[in-house]
Structures are given as structure tokens and as C-alpha cells.
Design a protein around this motif. Structure first.
Motif, PDB file in Angstrom:
ATOM      1  N   VAL A 178       0.835  -1.205   0.000  1.00  0.00           N
ATOM      2  CA  VAL A 178       0.000   0.000   0.000  1.00  0.00           C
ATOM      3  C   VAL A 178       0.867   1.252   0.000  1.00  0.00           C
ATOM      4  N   GLU A 179       1.927   1.183   0.816  1.00  0.00           N
ATOM      5  CA  GLU A 179       2.839   2.323   0.869  1.00  0.00           C
ATOM      6  C   GLU A 179       3.479   2.568  -0.498  1.00  0.00           C
ATOM      7  N   SER A 180       3.888   1.459  -1.153  1.00  0.00           N
ATOM      8  CA  SER A 180       4.502   1.604  -2.477  1.00  0.00           C
ATOM      9  C   SER A 180       3.495   2.135  -3.501  1.00  0.00           C
ATOM     10  N   GLU A 181       2.233   1.620  -3.422  1.00  0.00           N
ATOM     11  CA  GLU A 181       1.204   2.097  -4.364  1.00  0.00           C
ATOM     12  C   GLU A 181       0.906   3.581  -4.154  1.00  0.00           C
ATOM     13  N   SER A 182       1.000   4.018  -2.885  1.00  0.00           N
ATOM     14  CA  SER A 182       0.737   5.446  -2.635  1.00  0.00           C
ATOM     15  C   SER A 182       1.804   6.340  -3.244  1.00  0.00           C
ATOM     16  N   GLU A 183       2.949   5.825  -3.546  1.00  0.00           N
ATOM     17  CA  GLU A 183       4.015   6.616  -4.142  1.00  0.00           C
ATOM     18  C   GLU A 183       3.905   6.701  -5.675  1.00  0.00           C
ATOM     19  N   VAL A 184       3.029   5.838  -6.282  1.00  0.00           N
ATOM     20  CA  VAL A 184       2.906   5.836  -7.747  1.00  0.00           C
ATOM     21  C   VAL A 184       2.352   7.167  -8.267  1.00  0.00           C
ATOM     22  N   PRO A 185       1.240   7.696  -7.704  1.00  0.00           N
ATOM     23  CA  PRO A 185       0.739   8.994  -8.203  1.00  0.00           C
ATOM     24  C   PRO A 185       1.767  10.104  -8.080  1.00  0.00           C
ATOM     25  N   LEU A 186       2.509  10.084  -6.964  1.00  0.00           N
ATOM     26  CA  LEU A 186       3.537  11.104  -6.793  1.00  0.00           C
ATOM     27  C   LEU A 186       4.603  11.005  -7.859  1.00  0.00           C
ATOM     28  N   ALA A 187       4.956   9.732  -8.182  1.00  0.00           N
ATOM     29  CA  ALA A 187       5.964   9.534  -9.227  1.00  0.00           C
ATOM     30  C   ALA A 187       5.435   9.975 -10.595  1.00  0.00           C
ATOM     31  N   MET A 188       4.151   9.710 -10.868  1.00  0.00           N
ATOM     32  CA  MET A 188       3.553  10.123 -12.137  1.00  0.00           C
ATOM     33  C   MET A 188       3.520  11.638 -12.244  1.00  0.00           C
ATOM     34  N   ALA A 189       3.153  12.302 -11.154  1.00  0.00           N
ATOM     35  CA  ALA A 189       3.112  13.761 -11.175  1.00  0.00           C
ATOM     36  C   ALA A 189       4.491  14.344 -11.410  1.00  0.00           C
ATOM     37  N   GLU A 190       5.480  13.749 -10.745  1.00  0.00           N
ATOM     38  CA  GLU A 190       6.846  14.215 -10.942  1.00  0.00           C
ATOM     39  C   GLU A 190       7.294  14.012 -12.377  1.00  0.00           C
ATOM     40  N   ALA A 191       6.880  12.846 -13.005  1.00  0.00           N
ATOM     41  CA  ALA A 191       7.253  12.563 -14.400  1.00  0.00           C
ATOM     42  C   ALA A 191       6.609  13.553 -15.344  1.00  0.00           C
ATOM     43  N   LEU A 192       5.327  13.946 -15.043  1.00  0.00           N
ATOM     44  CA  LEU A 192       4.654  14.929 -15.898  1.00  0.00           C
ATOM     45  C   LEU A 192       5.322  16.296 -15.780  1.00  0.00           C
ATOM     46  N   ARG A 193       5.677  16.672 -14.569  1.00  0.00           N
ATOM     47  CA  ARG A 193       6.306  17.973 -14.395  1.00  0.00           C
ATOM     48  C   ARG A 193       7.674  18.031 -15.061  1.00  0.00           C
TER      49      ARG A 193
ATOM     50  N   GLY B  75       8.585  16.335 -17.624  1.00  0.00           N
ATOM     51  CA  GLY B  75       8.496  16.112 -19.057  1.00  0.00           C
ATOM     52  C   GLY B  75       8.943  14.758 -19.519  1.00  0.00           C
ATOM     53  N   LYS B  76       9.113  13.838 -18.589  1.00  0.00           N
ATOM     54  CA  LYS B  76       9.529  12.511 -19.000  1.00  0.00           C
ATOM     55  C   LYS B  76       8.405  11.764 -19.715  1.00  0.00           C
ATOM     56  N   ILE B  77       7.143  12.070 -19.393  1.00  0.00           N
ATOM     57  CA  ILE B  77       6.010  11.502 -20.111  1.00  0.00           C
ATOM     58  C   ILE B  77       5.086  12.639 -20.480  1.00  0.00           C
ATOM     59  N   GLY B  78       4.316  12.388 -21.556  1.00  0.00           N
ATOM     60  CA  GLY B  78       3.396  13.411 -21.983  1.00  0.00           C
ATOM     61  C   GLY B  78       1.997  13.151 -21.477  1.00  0.00           C
ATOM     62  N   VAL B  79       1.087  14.109 -21.847  1.00  0.00           N
ATOM     63  CA  VAL B  79      -0.306  13.967 -21.416  1.00  0.00           C
ATOM     64  C   VAL B  79      -0.958  12.808 -22.133  1.00  0.00           C
ATOM     65  N   MET B  80      -0.642  12.612 -23.405  1.00  0.00           N
ATOM     66  CA  MET B  80      -1.221  11.516 -24.157  1.00  0.00           C
ATOM     67  C   MET B  80      -0.753  10.181 -23.597  1.00  0.00           C
ATOM     68  N   ASP B  81       0.492  10.123 -23.208  1.00  0.00           N
ATOM     69  CA  ASP B  81       0.971   8.863 -22.575  1.00  0.00           C
ATOM     70  C   ASP B  81       0.201   8.573 -21.290  1.00  0.00           C
ATOM     71  N   TYR B  82      -0.045   9.595 -20.541  1.00  0.00           N
ATOM     72  CA  TYR B  82      -0.780   9.412 -19.281  1.00  0.00           C
ATOM     73  C   TYR B  82      -2.207   8.968 -19.554  1.00  0.00           C
ATOM     74  N   MET B  83      -2.855   9.568 -20.614  1.00  0.00           N
ATOM     75  CA  MET B  83      -4.227   9.195 -20.950  1.00  0.00           C
ATOM     76  C   MET B  83      -4.267   7.768 -21.472  1.00  0.00           C
ATOM     77  N   ASN B  84      -3.294   7.377 -22.270  1.00  0.00           N
ATOM     78  CA  ASN B  84      -3.243   5.982 -22.749  1.00  0.00           C
ATOM     79  C   ASN B  84      -3.109   5.019 -21.572  1.00  0.00           C
ATOM     80  N   LEU B  85      -2.293   5.370 -20.597  1.00  0.00           N
ATOM     81  CA  LEU B  85      -2.117   4.507 -19.415  1.00  0.00           C
ATOM     82  C   LEU B  85      -3.427   4.363 -18.649  1.00  0.00           C
ATOM     83  N   LYS B  86      -4.170   5.501 -18.532  1.00  0.00           N
ATOM     84  CA  LYS B  86      -5.443   5.423 -17.819  1.00  0.00           C
ATOM     85  C   LYS B  86      -6.446   4.602 -18.590  1.00  0.00           C
ATOM     86  N   ASN B  87      -6.445   4.722 -19.962  1.00  0.00           N
ATOM     87  CA  ASN B  87      -7.333   3.899 -20.775  1.00  0.00           C
ATOM     88  C   ASN B  87      -7.017   2.413 -20.602  1.00  0.00           C
ATOM     89  N   ILE B  88      -5.725   2.096 -20.538  1.00  0.00           N
ATOM     90  CA  ILE B  88      -5.326   0.682 -20.361  1.00  0.00           C
ATOM     91  C   ILE B  88      -5.817   0.165 -19.008  1.00  0.00           C
TER      92      ILE B  88
END
Length: 335
Positions: free
Chosen positions: A278-293, A295-308
Motif C-alpha cells: 500500500v505504501e509503495s502504491e501510494s508513491e505511484v501517483p507522486l511519481a507520475m506527477a513528478e514525471a509529468l512535471r 516532461g519525462k512523459i506526456g499527457v497523451m501517454d498518461y491518458m493511454n495509461l489510464k485507458n489501459i
């Protein structure tokens, strides 16, 4: 005769009676006459001297008369010295007379020593002539096959006068015979051997010389009664089995407690690992936000991940619905 003369006569009579009483108390004339009539030469002064030495003359003179009539050749000094030492003069003289009649060699010195030692010398002489039977208590012994055998014996003993002073008594004889019975029964392979040949106990016990150091001589040992007791071997085996069972139960309980403790420990570790997930899963959103800020991933990549993820969740839900539909619709299909 007037009253004064009568009183005088009465007073004189009383005085004479008192004087005679005192005289005969210190001068045992009748005892002296009996001694002279029996052939015992003893002076009246000697009897008076006994009174002064606090010796009862009759305790000395009467046994001396018996000894003289029996031809023992004792003198008054021997008897008086034994009396002053605290001995029983009459019993010693009776023992000497009985020993003489039975042709048993016994001197006055030894008889007096036996009497002063606290033993009944007359009874010892009588036991030398007429042996005594000592009955032992029931002695319980166990044969090699574990069967208890109860034995009662009768021991015929004769007094050994030479060992009366310093020799052991009846208690020692009984104890030694009991020890011999236990040894004999314990060395037998089967209890039936003892029941078939009880005389083997007598032979074994007599061969040990149990009368050594005692005041008696063992003439015979007769087995009066032999009974079969408990199965001691089976009882001990049962007790041992019960003890082994309790030990096994205790060890099994110990192992069960250890297993329960280990199970609880494993459950605690599972909860701990879930907490880490649970602790590790709670760090995933933080890591995604950091990746978006960054520029390591784009918005379309994030939307594709959510669609998957949504597609995966939908497929999982349909799969669960399909499993429940198969289970509920199978009866209709069978019809």
C-alpha cells in the motif's frame, strides 16, 4: 490392783513390744535360724551388718540356701556383691541351678555378667534346654518375572550363653531372615519356582550363617506360609506407559504451541508486506506527477495509461460476471 499399777504394766508391755520389734528388725533371728537349719553357716552379726549396708538379708540368705542345697558352692560375699551392683540374685541362682540340672556349663561370674547386662539369664538357660520359635512378619519380595510373593517363616532358635553378653537380639534374627527371603525370591526367575520349592528359601537362608554375632543359634527355618501378591512388574510397566504418554502429550502440546506461534508470526508478516505494498502504491501517483512535471512523459501517454487501466478493470469485471453467469445458468442449459 489399782489403776496406777495397771497403767504401769501396760507401759512396760508397750516398751517390751517396741524393743522386741526394733531388735527383730535389726536382728533377723528367724532368718538366721532358717539358714542354720538348712546348713548355711552365717553369723547373726553378718545379718546385722547387711542391714547397715542397706542390704535386705532375705534377698541374700534365701538364694544362698537354695544354692547350698543344690551344691553350687557359692558364698555370701558373691551374692551380696551382685546385689549391691544392682543384679537379681534370686534369678541368677535359679539359672545356675537350672544349668546344673541340664548339664550346661555356666559359672556364677558369667551368669552375673549376663544379668547385669540386662538379659534374663534364667530365660536364656531355659531357651538352651527348650528352643524357642520366632515367627517373622509377612515378608514381601518380587521375583524376576515381576510377581510379588509373600512369605512368613518360623525360626527355631536356641540361646547361646557364650554370646549373650554383646550378642544381637531377636530383632536382628528377624531382620536377617527377612533379608534372606527377599534375596532368595528376588533371584528366582519365576514365582512358581518359589511356590513349588519353598524349602529352597530355608536352605539359602541357613547357608548364609545368619546367627553370627547374635545371642542365638538358629536350629531351623520353616516356611509357614507362601502367598502370591500383586503383579508388580505389570503395575510398573503400566505406570511407565502412563508416564511416557504424559511426556508425549506434553511434547505434542509444545509443538502445537510452537506451530500456532509460527502461524501468528506469518500472519503478522503478511500484514506487514501488505502495508508495504500500500505504501509503495501510494508513491505511484507522486511519481507520475513528478514525471509529468519533468516532461519525462506526456499527457497523451498518461491518458493511454489510464485507458489501459480502465480496459483492464472492465475485462476483469466481465470475467467475474461470466463466471457467476456460468454457475447460475448451468441448470437451465442442462434442461
Amino acid at each position: 490392783m489399782d489403776g496406777t499399777s495397771l497403767i504401769t504394766v501396760l507401759l512396760i508391755a508397750v516398751v517390751i513390744i517396741i524393743v522386741l520389734s526394733v531388735f527383730f528388725s535389726f536382728f533377723p533371728v528367724m532368718l538366721w535360724i532358717s539358714a542354720l537349719a538348712s546348713g548355711v553357716r552365717i553369723g547373726i552379726i553378718t545379718l546385722v551388718a547387711m542391714r547397715l549396708r542397706r542390704v535386705t538379708p532375705s534377698r541374700i540368705v534365701n538364694p544362698l540356701i537354695k544354692a547350698t542345697k543344690a551344691g553350687l558352692g557359692l558364698n555370701i560375699n558373691q551374692l551380696e556383691s551382685h546385689y549391691l551392683a544392682g543384679g537379681n540374685v534370686d534369678r541368677v541362682v535359679n539359672a545356675l541351678i537350672a544349668a546344673q540340672r541340664a548339664n550346661i556349663p555356666l559359672e556364677f561370674t558369667r551368669a552375673a555378667a549376663i544379668d547385669l547386662a540386662g538379659r534374663d539369664v534364667l530365660q536364656a538357660v531355659q531357651m538352651s534346654v527348650n528352643p524357642r520359635v520366632i515367627e517373622t512378619p509377612v515378608v514381601a519380595a518380587v521375583a524376576k518375572n515381576g510377581i510379588e510373593v509373600k512369605v512368613k517363616a518360623r525360626v527355631t532358635v536356641r540361646a547361646n550363653i557364650d554370646r549373650l553378653v554383646g550378642g544381637a537380639g531377636e530383632e536382628t534374627i528377624i531382620a536377617r531372615v527377612g533379608e534372606g527371603i527377599v534375596t532368595t525370591v528376588g533371584s528366582s526367575d519365576m514365582h512358581k519356582d518359589v511356590l513349588e520349592n519353598p524349602d529352597s528359601i530355608s536352605r539359602t537362608v541357613l547357608a548364609k550363617g545368619l546367627d553370627a554375632g547374635t545371642a542365638f543359634e538358629i536350629l531351623s527355618i520353616d516356611i509357614a506360609d507362601v502367598d502370591v501378591g500383586k503383579n508388580i512388574g505389570a503395575y510398573l510397566q503400566t505406570e511407565q506407559a502412563e508416564a511416557d504418554k504424559r511426556i508425549a502429550q506434553a511434547k505434542a502440546e509444545e509443538r502445537r504451541a510452537m506451530a500456532v506461534a509460527q502461524e501468528q508470526e506469518m500472519k503478522a508478516r503478511v500484514v506487514e508486506m501488505r502495508a508495504r505494498v500500500v505504501e509503495s502504491e501510494s508513491e505511484v501517483p507522486l511519481a507520475m506527477a513528478e514525471a509529468l512535471r519533468s516532461g519525462k512523459i506526456g499527457v497523451m501517454d498518461y491518458m493511454n495509461l489510464k485507458n489501459i487501466e480502465a480496459d483492464t478493470q472492465m475485462r476483469g469485471s466481465l470475467g467475474k460476471m461470466g463466471d457467476s453467469g456460468d454457475g447460475g445458468g448451468s441448470p437451465k442449459n442442462n434442461k
